[in-house]
Scaffold this motif. Structure first.
Motif, short mmCIF file in Angstrom:
data_model
loop_
_atom_site.label_atom_id
_atom_site.label_comp_id
_atom_site.label_asym_id
_atom_site.label_seq_id
_atom_site.Cartn_x
_atom_site.Cartn_y
_atom_site.Cartn_z
N MET A 1 30.60 49.10 51.98
CA MET A 1 30.44 49.96 50.82
C MET A 1 31.45 51.09 50.92
SD MET A 1 27.14 52.33 49.71
CE MET A 1 26.00 51.05 49.84
N LYS A 2 32.14 51.33 49.83
CA LYS A 2 33.10 52.43 49.80
C LYS A 2 32.36 53.76 49.85
CE LYS A 2 36.47 50.06 46.91
NZ LYS A 2 37.20 50.13 45.64
N TRP A 3 33.02 54.78 50.37
CA TRP A 3 32.38 56.09 50.48
C TRP A 3 32.10 56.68 49.10
CZ3 TRP A 3 34.17 60.74 48.71
CH2 TRP A 3 35.51 60.79 48.34
N THR A 4 32.93 56.35 48.11
CA THR A 4 32.69 56.88 46.77
C THR A 4 31.44 56.24 46.15
OG1 THR A 4 34.26 55.25 45.91
CG2 THR A 4 35.09 57.47 46.32
N SER A 5 31.22 54.97 46.43
CA SER A 5 30.00 54.30 45.95
C SER A 5 28.78 54.89 46.64
CB SER A 5 30.06 52.81 46.22
OG SER A 5 31.13 52.23 45.53
N ALA A 6 28.88 55.12 47.94
CA ALA A 6 27.76 55.72 48.68
C ALA A 6 27.45 57.12 48.15
CB ALA A 6 28.09 55.77 50.16
N LEU A 7 28.49 57.89 47.85
CA LEU A 7 28.28 59.24 47.31
C LEU A 7 27.61 59.18 45.94
CD1 LEU A 7 28.71 62.30 47.51
CD2 LEU A 7 30.94 61.93 46.43
N ALA A 8 28.05 58.27 45.09
CA ALA A 8 27.46 58.14 43.76
C ALA A 8 25.99 57.73 43.84
CB ALA A 8 28.25 57.13 42.93
N ILE A 9 25.68 56.80 44.73
CA ILE A 9 24.30 56.35 44.90
C ILE A 9 23.45 57.48 45.47
CG2 ILE A 9 22.80 54.76 46.18
CD1 ILE A 9 25.12 52.70 45.89
N TYR A 10 23.99 58.23 46.43
CA TYR A 10 23.25 59.37 46.99
C TYR A 10 22.97 60.42 45.91
CZ TYR A 10 21.96 63.44 49.67
OH TYR A 10 21.29 64.53 50.14
N LEU A 11 23.95 60.70 45.06
CA LEU A 11 23.74 61.69 44.00
C LEU A 11 22.68 61.21 43.00
CD1 LEU A 11 27.37 62.97 43.39
CD2 LEU A 11 25.48 64.14 44.54
N LEU A 12 22.62 59.91 42.75
CA LEU A 12 21.56 59.38 41.90
C LEU A 12 20.19 59.56 42.55
CD1 LEU A 12 23.15 56.11 40.51
CD2 LEU A 12 22.48 58.13 39.21
N PHE A 13 20.11 59.25 43.84
CA PHE A 13 18.86 59.48 44.56
C PHE A 13 18.48 60.96 44.52
CE2 PHE A 13 19.45 55.36 46.83
CZ PHE A 13 18.16 54.85 46.63
N TRP A 14 19.47 61.84 44.67
CA TRP A 14 19.20 63.28 44.66
C TRP A 14 18.68 63.74 43.30
CZ3 TRP A 14 20.99 67.87 42.48
CH2 TRP A 14 20.62 69.03 43.16
N ALA A 15 19.29 63.26 42.24
CA ALA A 15 18.85 63.66 40.90
C ALA A 15 17.44 63.12 40.61
CB ALA A 15 19.84 63.16 39.86
N PHE A 16 17.17 61.88 40.97
CA PHE A 16 15.86 61.30 40.70
C PHE A 16 14.77 61.88 41.59
CE2 PHE A 16 18.23 57.45 39.00
CZ PHE A 16 18.04 57.83 37.69
N SER A 17 15.15 62.47 42.73
CA SER A 17 14.14 63.07 43.61
C SER A 17 13.48 64.29 42.97
CB SER A 17 14.75 63.43 44.96
OG SER A 17 15.67 64.50 44.82
N ALA A 18 14.11 64.86 41.96
CA ALA A 18 13.50 65.99 41.25
C ALA A 18 12.18 65.57 40.62
CB ALA A 18 14.45 66.54 40.20
N PHE A 19 12.11 64.34 40.11
CA PHE A 19 10.89 63.86 39.48
C PHE A 19 9.76 63.68 40.50
CE2 PHE A 19 14.23 62.34 36.60
CZ PHE A 19 13.78 62.96 35.43
N ILE B 1 16.12 66.63 51.14
CA ILE B 1 15.43 65.89 52.20
C ILE B 1 14.91 64.55 51.66
CG2 ILE B 1 13.39 65.90 53.68
CD1 ILE B 1 13.85 68.97 53.95
N VAL B 2 14.27 64.56 50.50
CA VAL B 2 13.74 63.33 49.92
C VAL B 2 14.87 62.35 49.61
CG1 VAL B 2 12.60 62.37 47.88
CG2 VAL B 2 11.64 64.38 49.01
N ALA B 3 15.97 62.85 49.04
CA ALA B 3 17.10 61.98 48.69
C ALA B 3 17.75 61.40 49.94
CB ALA B 3 18.12 62.76 47.87
N THR B 4 17.85 62.18 51.00
CA THR B 4 18.47 61.70 52.23
C THR B 4 17.64 60.59 52.86
OG1 THR B 4 19.48 63.86 52.59
CG2 THR B 4 19.35 62.40 54.49
N VAL B 5 16.32 60.77 52.89
CA VAL B 5 15.45 59.74 53.44
C VAL B 5 15.52 58.46 52.59
CG1 VAL B 5 13.03 59.13 53.87
CG2 VAL B 5 13.90 61.35 54.58
N ALA B 6 15.46 58.61 51.28
CA ALA B 6 15.52 57.44 50.39
C ALA B 6 16.86 56.73 50.50
CB ALA B 6 15.27 57.86 48.94
#
Length: 86
Positions: free
Chosen positions: A1-19, A59-64
């Motif tokens: 997995m490219k680092w840019t893909s990993a970053l994009a997926i992490y940012l999605l997890f981070w945004a959805f963790s707000a819910f 924390i939630v996004a990092t674990v997910a």
């Protein structure tokens, strides 16, 4: 997995963790000893601490994301299976 893909997926997890994080925050102003400010909704949090919320979201996004990445590396998440090509 490219680092840019990993970053994009992490940012999605981070945004959805707000819910997941936000519903667990804040005592209602009516439950607190501080009086309501004029125009304040009684169900609104008495004190808003964005730093704490952002830390808990991280924390939630990092674990997910960690769980997702382990599944990706072990082959449990296969893009071909998910799209129906396999």
């Amino acid at each position: 997995m490219k680092w840019t893909s990993a970053l994009a997926i992490y940012l999605l997890f981070w945004a959805f963790s707000a819910f997941f994080v936000l519903p667990f925050h804040g005592r209602r102003a009516s439950d607190d000893a501080t009086p309501l400010v004029r125009g304040q909704e009684p169900g609104a949090p008495a004190s808003f601490r964005p730093g704490r919320i952002l830390l808990q979201m991280t924390i939630v996004a990092t674990v997910a994301f960690g769980l997702y990445y382990v599944a990706y590396v072990n082959g449990w998440v296969n893009p071909d299976v998910l799209t129906g090509r396999a």
